[in-house]
Design a protein around this motif. Structure first.
Motif, mmCIF file in Angstrom:
data_model
loop_
_atom_site.group_PDB
_atom_site.id
_atom_site.type_symbol
_atom_site.label_atom_id
_atom_site.label_comp_id
_atom_site.label_asym_id
_atom_site.label_seq_id
_atom_site.Cartn_x
_atom_site.Cartn_y
_atom_site.Cartn_z
ATOM 1 N N GLN A 15 0.853 -1.198 0.000
ATOM 2 C CA GLN A 15 0.000 0.000 0.000
ATOM 3 C C GLN A 15 0.882 1.239 0.000
ATOM 4 O OE1 GLN A 15 -1.563 -1.087 3.865
ATOM 5 N NE2 GLN A 15 -0.423 0.562 4.834
ATOM 6 N N THR A 178 -1.129 8.824 2.968
ATOM 7 C CA THR A 178 -1.201 7.357 3.037
ATOM 8 C C THR A 178 -1.846 6.992 4.379
ATOM 9 O OG1 THR A 178 0.881 7.128 4.222
ATOM 10 C CG2 THR A 178 1.013 7.199 1.813
ATOM 11 N N GLY A 179 -1.947 5.686 4.634
ATOM 12 C CA GLY A 179 -2.486 5.225 5.911
ATOM 13 C C GLY A 179 -1.685 5.758 7.086
ATOM 14 N N ASP A 182 -2.688 9.396 7.663
ATOM 15 C CA ASP A 182 -4.050 9.443 8.226
ATOM 16 C C ASP A 182 -4.012 9.121 9.720
ATOM 17 O OD1 ASP A 182 -5.095 10.060 5.781
ATOM 18 O OD2 ASP A 182 -5.707 7.993 5.306
#
Ligand SMILES: NC(=O)c1ccc[n+]([C@@H]2O[C@H](COP(=O)([O-])OP(=O)(O)OC[C@H]3O[C@@H](n4cnc5c(N)ncnc54)[C@H](OP(=O)(O)O)[C@@H]3O)[C@@H](O)[C@H]2O)c1
Length: 250
Positions: A15, A178-179, A182
Protein backbone atom coordinates in the motif's frame (compact mmCIF):
# COMPACT_ATOMS: atom_id res chain seq x y z
CA UNK A 1 10.86 2.83 -20.38
CA UNK A 2 14.01 4.14 -18.65
CA UNK A 3 14.23 0.97 -16.51
CA UNK A 4 13.93 -1.67 -19.23
CA UNK A 5 16.28 -4.57 -18.49
CA UNK A 6 16.52 -3.69 -14.79
CA UNK A 7 15.27 -5.68 -11.80
CA UNK A 8 13.89 -4.10 -8.64
CA UNK A 9 13.00 -5.06 -5.08
CA UNK A 10 10.74 -2.64 -3.18
CA UNK A 11 10.11 -3.48 0.48
CA UNK A 12 6.61 -2.85 1.88
CA UNK A 13 4.73 -2.56 -1.42
CA UNK A 14 1.28 -3.56 -0.19
CA UNK A 15 0.00 0.00 0.00
CA UNK A 16 0.95 3.66 0.26
CA UNK A 17 4.27 5.00 -1.00
CA UNK A 18 5.71 1.52 -1.58
CA UNK A 19 2.83 0.52 -3.80
CA UNK A 20 3.16 3.70 -5.88
CA UNK A 21 6.90 3.03 -6.34
CA UNK A 22 6.24 -0.60 -7.35
CA UNK A 23 3.78 0.48 -10.03
CA UNK A 24 5.97 3.31 -11.34
CA UNK A 25 9.11 1.15 -11.64
CA UNK A 26 7.10 -1.51 -13.47
CA UNK A 27 5.56 1.14 -15.79
CA UNK A 28 9.09 2.26 -16.64
CA UNK A 29 10.05 -1.26 -17.73
CA UNK A 30 11.65 -2.86 -14.64
CA UNK A 31 10.86 -6.38 -13.46
CA UNK A 32 9.64 -5.76 -9.90
CA UNK A 33 9.32 -7.83 -6.74
CA UNK A 34 7.87 -6.52 -3.50
CA UNK A 35 7.17 -7.91 -0.05
CA UNK A 36 5.15 -7.54 3.13
CA UNK A 37 4.56 -9.42 6.33
CA UNK A 38 1.49 -11.30 5.09
CA UNK A 39 -0.59 -12.44 2.12
CA UNK A 40 -0.27 -11.12 -1.45
CA UNK A 41 -2.64 -8.16 -1.99
CA UNK A 42 -5.43 -9.26 -4.34
CA UNK A 43 -5.15 -6.12 -6.47
CA UNK A 44 -1.38 -6.35 -7.06
CA UNK A 45 -0.78 -6.60 -10.84
CA UNK A 46 0.11 -10.21 -11.75
CA UNK A 47 3.46 -9.30 -13.30
CA UNK A 48 4.68 -8.00 -9.91
CA UNK A 49 6.34 -10.64 -7.72
CA UNK A 50 5.27 -10.92 -4.06
CA UNK A 51 7.15 -12.50 -1.16
CA UNK A 52 6.14 -12.75 2.46
CA UNK A 53 9.04 -11.20 4.36
CA UNK A 54 9.67 -9.28 7.56
CA UNK A 55 12.54 -6.85 6.99
CA UNK A 56 13.33 -6.74 10.72
CA UNK A 57 14.20 -10.45 10.74
CA UNK A 58 17.62 -11.56 9.48
CA UNK A 59 16.54 -15.06 8.42
CA UNK A 60 13.54 -13.63 6.56
CA UNK A 61 15.70 -11.10 4.68
CA UNK A 62 18.26 -13.78 3.76
CA UNK A 63 15.40 -15.90 2.40
CA UNK A 64 14.15 -12.88 0.45
CA UNK A 65 17.61 -12.40 -1.08
CA UNK A 66 17.56 -16.05 -2.17
CA UNK A 67 14.16 -15.53 -3.79
CA UNK A 68 15.42 -12.43 -5.62
CA UNK A 69 18.44 -14.35 -6.93
CA UNK A 70 16.32 -17.32 -7.97
CA UNK A 71 13.81 -15.09 -9.78
CA UNK A 72 16.00 -12.39 -11.33
CA UNK A 73 19.55 -13.79 -11.16
CA UNK A 74 20.70 -10.42 -9.76
CA UNK A 75 19.35 -7.05 -8.66
CA UNK A 76 19.69 -3.53 -10.11
CA UNK A 77 17.39 -1.48 -7.83
CA UNK A 78 16.63 -1.78 -4.10
CA UNK A 79 14.04 0.52 -2.54
CA UNK A 80 13.95 0.33 1.26
CA UNK A 81 10.45 1.64 1.86
CA UNK A 82 8.98 -0.57 4.63
CA UNK A 83 8.50 1.47 7.77
CA UNK A 84 6.39 1.92 10.88
CA UNK A 85 5.63 4.91 13.08
CA UNK A 86 5.03 4.96 16.83
CA UNK A 87 3.66 8.20 18.23
CA UNK A 88 5.49 8.47 21.58
CA UNK A 89 8.01 10.66 23.35
CA UNK A 90 11.21 9.00 24.56
CA UNK A 91 9.86 8.75 28.13
CA UNK A 92 6.77 6.85 26.90
CA UNK A 93 8.73 4.43 24.71
CA UNK A 94 8.97 0.80 25.85
CA UNK A 95 11.63 -1.79 25.04
CA UNK A 96 9.08 -3.50 22.79
CA UNK A 97 8.47 -0.20 20.94
CA UNK A 98 12.24 0.08 20.36
CA UNK A 99 12.42 -3.45 18.96
CA UNK A 100 9.46 -2.90 16.60
CA UNK A 101 10.36 0.56 15.36
CA UNK A 102 14.15 0.33 15.18
CA UNK A 103 13.85 -3.28 14.00
CA UNK A 104 11.87 -2.20 10.96
CA UNK A 105 13.07 1.33 10.17
CA UNK A 106 16.77 0.96 11.02
CA UNK A 107 17.77 -2.72 11.26
CA UNK A 108 15.48 -3.54 8.33
CA UNK A 109 17.31 -1.08 6.06
CA UNK A 110 20.68 -2.38 7.28
CA UNK A 111 19.70 -6.03 6.69
CA UNK A 112 18.21 -5.46 3.25
CA UNK A 113 21.23 -3.46 2.07
CA UNK A 114 23.70 -6.00 3.45
CA UNK A 115 21.90 -8.98 1.91
CA UNK A 116 21.06 -7.38 -1.46
CA UNK A 117 24.37 -5.60 -2.24
CA UNK A 118 26.02 -8.95 -3.18
CA UNK A 119 23.25 -9.38 -5.79
CA UNK A 120 24.19 -6.07 -7.44
CA UNK A 121 27.20 -7.51 -9.23
CA UNK A 122 26.50 -5.46 -12.34
CA UNK A 123 26.01 -2.24 -10.39
CA UNK A 124 22.97 -0.96 -8.63
CA UNK A 125 20.93 1.89 -7.20
CA UNK A 126 19.73 1.80 -3.60
CA UNK A 127 16.97 4.22 -2.63
CA UNK A 128 16.15 4.53 1.06
CA UNK A 129 12.93 6.19 2.17
CA UNK A 130 13.93 8.54 4.98
CA UNK A 131 11.82 11.45 6.18
CA UNK A 132 11.95 15.18 6.82
CA UNK A 133 11.39 14.00 10.43
CA UNK A 134 14.95 12.66 10.38
CA UNK A 135 16.30 16.20 9.93
CA UNK A 136 14.04 18.13 12.31
CA UNK A 137 12.24 16.58 15.27
CA UNK A 138 8.50 16.08 14.95
CA UNK A 139 7.05 16.29 18.48
CA UNK A 140 5.97 12.95 19.96
CA UNK A 141 7.83 10.85 17.38
CA UNK A 142 11.14 10.38 19.22
CA UNK A 143 12.26 6.99 17.92
CA UNK A 144 10.74 7.51 14.49
CA UNK A 145 12.72 10.73 14.05
CA UNK A 146 15.90 8.99 15.24
CA UNK A 147 15.37 5.97 13.01
CA UNK A 148 15.12 8.19 9.93
CA UNK A 149 18.28 10.09 10.91
CA UNK A 150 19.99 6.68 10.99
CA UNK A 151 18.72 5.97 7.48
CA UNK A 152 20.14 9.26 6.18
CA UNK A 153 23.53 8.50 7.74
CA UNK A 154 23.65 4.92 6.44
CA UNK A 155 22.76 6.19 2.96
CA UNK A 156 25.90 8.35 2.87
CA UNK A 157 28.09 5.53 4.22
CA UNK A 158 26.89 3.03 1.62
CA UNK A 159 27.50 5.54 -1.18
CA UNK A 160 31.03 6.22 0.08
CA UNK A 161 31.97 2.57 0.74
CA UNK A 162 30.30 0.88 -2.26
CA UNK A 163 30.63 3.43 -5.06
CA UNK A 164 31.07 3.67 -7.95
CA UNK A 165 29.39 0.31 -8.60
CA UNK A 166 26.52 1.12 -6.26
CA UNK A 167 24.80 4.47 -5.92
CA UNK A 168 22.83 5.06 -2.74
CA UNK A 169 20.42 7.94 -2.10
CA UNK A 170 17.57 8.72 0.27
CA UNK A 171 14.24 10.40 -0.42
CA UNK A 172 12.89 12.46 2.49
CA UNK A 173 9.13 12.81 2.08
CA UNK A 174 7.07 15.38 3.93
CA UNK A 175 3.32 14.80 4.35
CA UNK A 176 2.29 12.09 1.88
CA UNK A 177 -1.36 11.03 2.03
CA UNK A 178 -1.20 7.36 3.04
CA UNK A 179 -2.49 5.22 5.91
CA UNK A 180 0.50 6.34 8.00
CA UNK A 181 -0.34 10.04 7.51
CA UNK A 182 -4.05 9.44 8.23
CA UNK A 183 -3.13 7.67 11.48
CA UNK A 184 -0.92 10.58 12.55
CA UNK A 185 -3.64 13.20 11.90
CA UNK A 186 -6.22 11.01 13.69
CA UNK A 187 -4.22 11.36 16.91
CA UNK A 188 -4.59 15.17 17.00
CA UNK A 189 -7.17 16.61 19.42
CA UNK A 190 -8.81 18.28 16.39
CA UNK A 191 -7.73 16.26 13.29
CA UNK A 192 -9.49 18.55 10.78
CA UNK A 193 -7.84 21.65 12.21
CA UNK A 194 -4.43 19.90 12.36
CA UNK A 195 -4.78 18.90 8.72
CA UNK A 196 -5.82 22.39 7.62
CA UNK A 197 -2.93 23.92 9.54
CA UNK A 198 -0.43 21.48 8.00
CA UNK A 199 -1.83 22.14 4.53
CA UNK A 200 -1.46 25.90 4.96
CA UNK A 201 2.30 25.40 5.50
CA UNK A 202 2.82 23.89 2.04
CA UNK A 203 3.98 26.40 -0.60
CA UNK A 204 2.97 23.78 -3.19
CA UNK A 205 -0.65 24.20 -2.01
CA UNK A 206 -1.27 20.50 -1.47
CA UNK A 207 -0.12 17.42 0.40
CA UNK A 208 2.00 14.84 -1.42
CA UNK A 209 0.88 11.63 -3.08
CA UNK A 210 2.74 8.34 -3.37
CA UNK A 211 3.16 9.08 -7.07
CA UNK A 212 5.25 12.17 -6.23
CA UNK A 213 7.75 10.02 -4.33
CA UNK A 214 7.61 7.32 -7.02
CA UNK A 215 8.59 9.82 -9.73
CA UNK A 216 11.78 10.76 -7.88
CA UNK A 217 12.52 7.11 -7.05
CA UNK A 218 12.26 6.20 -10.75
CA UNK A 219 14.74 8.93 -11.66
CA UNK A 220 17.20 7.91 -8.93
CA UNK A 221 16.92 4.31 -10.17
CA UNK A 222 17.69 5.07 -13.81
CA UNK A 223 21.06 5.49 -15.53
CA UNK A 224 20.36 9.17 -16.22
CA UNK A 225 20.93 9.72 -12.46
CA UNK A 226 24.47 8.29 -12.69
CA UNK A 227 25.99 11.35 -10.95
CA UNK A 228 23.52 11.22 -8.04
CA UNK A 229 24.81 9.38 -4.99
CA UNK A 230 25.19 9.84 -1.25
CA UNK A 231 22.44 12.46 -1.09
CA UNK A 232 19.22 13.01 0.82
CA UNK A 233 16.54 14.48 -1.44
CA UNK A 234 13.75 16.28 0.38
CA UNK A 235 10.37 16.10 -1.40
CA UNK A 236 7.84 17.91 0.76
CA UNK A 237 5.94 20.51 -1.28
CA UNK A 238 8.13 23.22 0.26
CA UNK A 239 7.05 22.43 3.84
CA UNK A 240 10.55 22.72 5.31
CA UNK A 241 11.62 25.66 3.13
CA UNK A 242 9.89 28.26 5.31
CA UNK A 243 11.60 29.79 8.33
CA UNK A 244 9.79 28.78 11.54
CA UNK A 245 10.57 32.25 12.97
CA UNK A 246 8.03 35.09 13.04
CA UNK A 247 5.16 33.30 11.28
CA UNK A 248 2.82 35.85 9.69
CA UNK A 249 4.73 38.83 11.10
CA UNK A 250 5.46 40.62 7.82
N1 LIG B 1 3.27 8.99 4.59
C1 LIG B 1 4.09 9.95 4.93
O1 LIG B 1 3.70 11.12 5.11
C2 LIG B 1 5.58 9.65 5.08
C3 LIG B 1 6.45 10.73 5.32
C4 LIG B 1 7.80 10.50 5.45
C5 LIG B 1 8.30 9.20 5.33
N2 LIG B 1 7.46 8.16 5.12
C6 LIG B 1 8.04 6.81 5.01
O2 LIG B 1 7.62 6.22 3.80
C7 LIG B 1 7.59 4.79 3.96
C8 LIG B 1 6.22 4.28 3.53
O3 LIG B 1 5.24 4.90 4.35
P1 LIG B 1 3.67 4.88 4.02
O4 LIG B 1 3.15 6.20 4.42
O5 LIG B 1 3.43 4.35 2.65
O6 LIG B 1 3.22 3.83 5.13
P2 LIG B 1 2.11 2.68 5.16
O7 LIG B 1 0.98 3.02 4.26
O8 LIG B 1 1.86 2.41 6.60
O9 LIG B 1 2.91 1.44 4.51
C9 LIG B 1 4.00 0.88 5.17
C10 LIG B 1 4.35 -0.45 4.48
O10 LIG B 1 5.46 -1.02 5.20
C11 LIG B 1 5.24 -2.43 5.30
N3 LIG B 1 5.94 -2.94 6.48
C12 LIG B 1 5.88 -2.47 7.75
N4 LIG B 1 6.67 -3.19 8.55
C13 LIG B 1 7.25 -4.15 7.77
C14 LIG B 1 8.18 -5.20 8.01
N5 LIG B 1 8.69 -5.43 9.24
N6 LIG B 1 8.55 -5.98 6.97
C15 LIG B 1 8.05 -5.77 5.73
N7 LIG B 1 7.18 -4.79 5.43
C16 LIG B 1 6.77 -4.00 6.45
C17 LIG B 1 3.72 -2.58 5.40
O11 LIG B 1 3.34 -3.80 4.81
P3 LIG B 1 2.75 -5.09 5.58
O12 LIG B 1 1.72 -4.57 6.55
O13 LIG B 1 2.24 -5.90 4.45
O14 LIG B 1 3.91 -5.76 6.26
C18 LIG B 1 3.22 -1.44 4.49
O15 LIG B 1 3.03 -1.89 3.18
C19 LIG B 1 7.93 4.51 5.42
O16 LIG B 1 9.30 4.21 5.55
C20 LIG B 1 7.63 5.84 6.10
O17 LIG B 1 8.34 6.03 7.28
C21 LIG B 1 6.11 8.35 5.00
Amino acid sequence: MRLKGKTALVTGGRQGIGRAIVERLADEGARVMTCGRAYRPSDLPKEIGWQVADVSDGASVRKLAGQVRATFGGLSILVNNAGVQIEKTLAETTDADWDRLMGTNAKGVFLCCREMIPLMERGGSIINIGSVSGNTADPGLALYNASKAFVHGLTRSIAVDHGPAIRCNAILPGWIMTGMADAAFALASDPDRAKADALSRHPAGRFGQGSDIAALAAWLACDEAGFATGQCYTLDGGLTAASPLNPGLF
